[in-house]
Design an enzyme around this catalytic site. Sequence first.
Site, mmCIF file in Angstrom:
data_model
loop_
_atom_site.group_PDB
_atom_site.id
_atom_site.type_symbol
_atom_site.label_atom_id
_atom_site.label_comp_id
_atom_site.label_asym_id
_atom_site.label_seq_id
_atom_site.Cartn_x
_atom_site.Cartn_y
_atom_site.Cartn_z
ATOM 1 N N GLU A 50 0.868 -1.330 -0.081
ATOM 2 C CA GLU A 50 -0.124 0.135 -0.061
ATOM 3 C C GLU A 50 0.829 1.379 0.054
ATOM 4 O O GLU A 50 0.531 2.292 -0.532
ATOM 5 C CB GLU A 50 -0.946 -0.078 1.291
ATOM 6 N N TYR A 133 -6.161 7.071 4.289
ATOM 7 C CA TYR A 133 -6.386 5.941 3.106
ATOM 8 C C TYR A 133 -5.751 4.680 3.526
ATOM 9 O O TYR A 133 -6.048 3.593 3.663
ATOM 10 C CB TYR A 133 -5.970 6.487 1.704
ATOM 11 N N ASP A 151 -9.123 6.036 -2.329
ATOM 12 C CA ASP A 151 -8.105 6.709 -2.996
ATOM 13 C C ASP A 151 -8.639 7.392 -4.088
ATOM 14 O O ASP A 151 -9.689 7.428 -4.016
ATOM 15 C CB ASP A 151 -6.931 5.801 -3.368
#
Length: 371
Positions: A50, A133, A151
């Site tokens: 991520e 996020y 996102d």
Amino acid sequence: MVYKYVCFVMKISKQNAAEFQKKLEAWYSVRHRKLPWRETQDPYKIWISEIMLQQTTVQTVIPYYREWMKHFPDMLTLSRAPLQKVLKVWQGLGYYRRAKNLHKASHIIMSDFNGQIPQNYEDLKNLPGFGPYTTAAVLSIAFDEPYLAIDANIRRILMRLLKWPRKASSSIDKKLHPFFSPLLPRINMGIFNQALMELGSQVCRPKNPLCLLCPVFDFCGAYKDGKQEVIPIPEKRSYNKIEAVIAIIEKNGKFLIQKRPSIGLLADLWEFPGGKLEKGETAEIALKREIREELGVEIYEERFLTKVQHSYTQFQVTLYALSCSIKMDPVLDKNHHRWVSLEGMREFPFPSGSAKVIKFLETRMEGNRRR
Ligand code: SF4
């Protein structure tokens, strides 16, 4: 105001929320790309992926992710590695603060959380590098916690579903959340988020969304009204506009090209001789001046060939291409000038604007051959 949109467009009930989830997940189970970080449930690996994926494309990240896992396969190894080594393995991915934050967070996770990524929102979001996020993405994908991870891809989908005519910005995420809460599944939240991410990158693309392939088009307000291209409202880029003129000088079937300097704009690329129009100059006058300055020769005949426009990241250029004859051969520097045939130009890197002019010359040559 927003409430009006959601009521009008989606009319979310338990039944159609279930329908939405079912369609999205069914699509994802068949269409998702197989990516290395999707083959694991290890929170550490999900976290690394991520962070790497922020502002970076999937294709760029894959080799970096693999290399990272060879050097730092787990939290302990990462926390014990010297920062210089971490930065070296990260080299080329850009935004180096991300690597530093990973390293810093690994120390805190080892010392304060027994080496385990914390499973609650508050602890996680206080770690270095965890914004809203990333926190929601790691909690949902690794632990199946019920957080919607917004996102850029997901934000765009949500705005289109709502037919919400605004510019996309993280400042609206707080307003989006409540409207989509009824749509969120009780289980498989990680799959749900990943399905939306995948939909955003494969189907609901910023430009030319493939709505006919979209599993949730029935729910989409923008699709119903044909507004998918204008929602979110596209950012207007304030381009610096430049006008330039280039000389197409041909001799025995070859064209004169020159190399740009090694530093600065479009460094080390090749181009036709020429330059920017100065205030009040026509393309013809600018061409004569530029060629005199650059090559030390006079032009005695010029003819307009084509005009092309191209947008680079920092500016937009309008190029006027003029074919011209020169009174005598210029003295050339062989490291910076070449006479090259049109076919030969494929070997040289050109800026995209010049490449459009080359395309024009190829088409013209093809037309002449056919006549
Ligand atoms: Fe996006 Fe089109 Fe699907 Fe709407 S229908 S969510 S605009 S791809």
